[in-house]
Design a protein around this motif. Structure first.
Motif, PDB file in Angstrom:
ATOM      1  N   ARG A 198      49.577  60.372  33.947  1.00  0.00           N
ATOM      2  CA  ARG A 198      48.390  59.523  34.040  1.00  0.00           C
ATOM      3  C   ARG A 198      48.835  58.086  34.258  1.00  0.00           C
ATOM      4  N   THR A 199      48.131  57.396  35.160  1.00  0.00           N
ATOM      5  CA  THR A 199      48.424  55.998  35.453  1.00  0.00           C
ATOM      6  C   THR A 199      47.218  55.140  35.128  1.00  0.00           C
ATOM      7  N   VAL A 200      47.471  53.974  34.549  1.00  0.00           N
ATOM      8  CA  VAL A 200      46.415  52.994  34.282  1.00  0.00           C
ATOM      9  C   VAL A 200      46.706  51.741  35.092  1.00  0.00           C
ATOM     10  N   LEU A 201      45.735  51.327  35.886  1.00  0.00           N
ATOM     11  CA  LEU A 201      45.827  50.093  36.670  1.00  0.00           C
ATOM     12  C   LEU A 201      45.044  48.996  35.972  1.00  0.00           C
ATOM     13  N   HIS A 202      45.705  47.866  35.722  1.00  0.00           N
ATOM     14  CA  HIS A 202      45.078  46.678  35.150  1.00  0.00           C
ATOM     15  C   HIS A 202      44.958  45.668  36.287  1.00  0.00           C
ATOM     16  N   THR A 203      43.756  45.540  36.868  1.00  0.00           N
ATOM     17  CA  THR A 203      43.623  44.803  38.124  1.00  0.00           C
ATOM     18  C   THR A 203      43.853  43.306  37.968  1.00  0.00           C
ATOM     19  N   ARG A 204      43.530  42.720  36.829  1.00  0.00           N
ATOM     20  CA  ARG A 204      43.656  41.271  36.678  1.00  0.00           C
ATOM     21  C   ARG A 204      45.102  40.822  36.826  1.00  0.00           C
TER      22      ARG A 204
END
Length: 234
Positions: A198-204
């Motif tokens: 699982r990957t989590v993208l933190h856009t900021r």
């Protein structure tokens, strides 16, 4: 633009906390008959201004949400002990960053000094870039980025927030042949990469966090990779 980021916690005296795991909540178990929760929509705009309609609400992630919440708390509070609990004792934590001479990947383990990824990134910059998200949203595909819209306070992504999605793209990428390694070998890194689910993208910030689940039914999720590279290179 190169990301000059480091994780500034000294964990030399910390011991990995075992047996501290709390039972999985009902949200984290498979429940096909239950309605999938969705993020709370924004209140309606009553100002009368013309605007584009809001996109539909996305479902909340129920896979790594608990681990992501613990990670955000650990980073916000600089809680080394809580961060230790998110590091798999066998896989370790791999920090991916752009160095002065190219890509640098550093492996650290719970109970040891969490090495910095860059020598000149102040703690204040880390805190400014990593803004916590109220909800982790589940997506089948991550928001696309427009590098022409990146910078000056803009993330460049089509939608901002924290998004959890499949890790197939990360599993397939080869970062080892062109990286300088510290604290581990390419064979160890590839084995850890294959475990990511699982990957989590933190856009900021543009950072990506990759999690792996411990073997067995209901295994807990561990943070295995932190990718601190800038999403757009100028």
């Amino acid at each position: 633009m190169r990301a000059q980021i480091w994780l500034p916690w000294v964990l030399a005296s910390s011991l990995l906390c075992t047996g501290c795991e709390s039972p999985r909540t009902g949200e984290e178990t498979d429940a096909p008959s239950r309605a999938v929760p969705v993020a709370t929509p924004l209140p309606p705009d009553t100002s009368g201004r013309a605007h584009r309609p809001l996109p539909p609400a996305l479902p909340l992630d129920t896979e790594v949400a608990a681990a992501w919440t613990r990670l955000q708390t650990a980073l916000r509070r600089h809680d080394a002990a809580q961060l230790n609990q998110l590091i798999d004792p066998a896989l370790g934590l791999w920090v991916v960053a752009d160095g002065d001479t190219g890509l640098v990947i550093t492996r650290v383990t719970a109970g040891t000094a969490l090495r910095k990824a860059s020598a000149r990134a102040p703690l204040l910059r880390l805190e400014q870039q990593f803004q916590t998200c109220p909800a982790l949203l589940a997506v089948a595909q991550f928001p696309e980025i427009d590098c022409g819209d990146y910078g000056h306070g803009r993330s460049g992504f089509a939608r901002d927030g924290c998004f959890a999605g499949p890790a197939a793209d990360f599993q397939a990428v080869d970062v080892w042949s062109r990286a300088r390694l510290a604290g581990g070998t390419a064979a160890q890194g590839r084995a850890a990469q294959a475990r990511v689910g699982r990957t989590v993208l933190h856009t900021r910030s543009g950072w990506r966090f990759h999690f792996a689940q411990a073997p067995g039914a209901g295994g807990r999720w561990y943070l295995v990779f932190v990718d601190l590279r800038a999403p757009c290179i100028s």
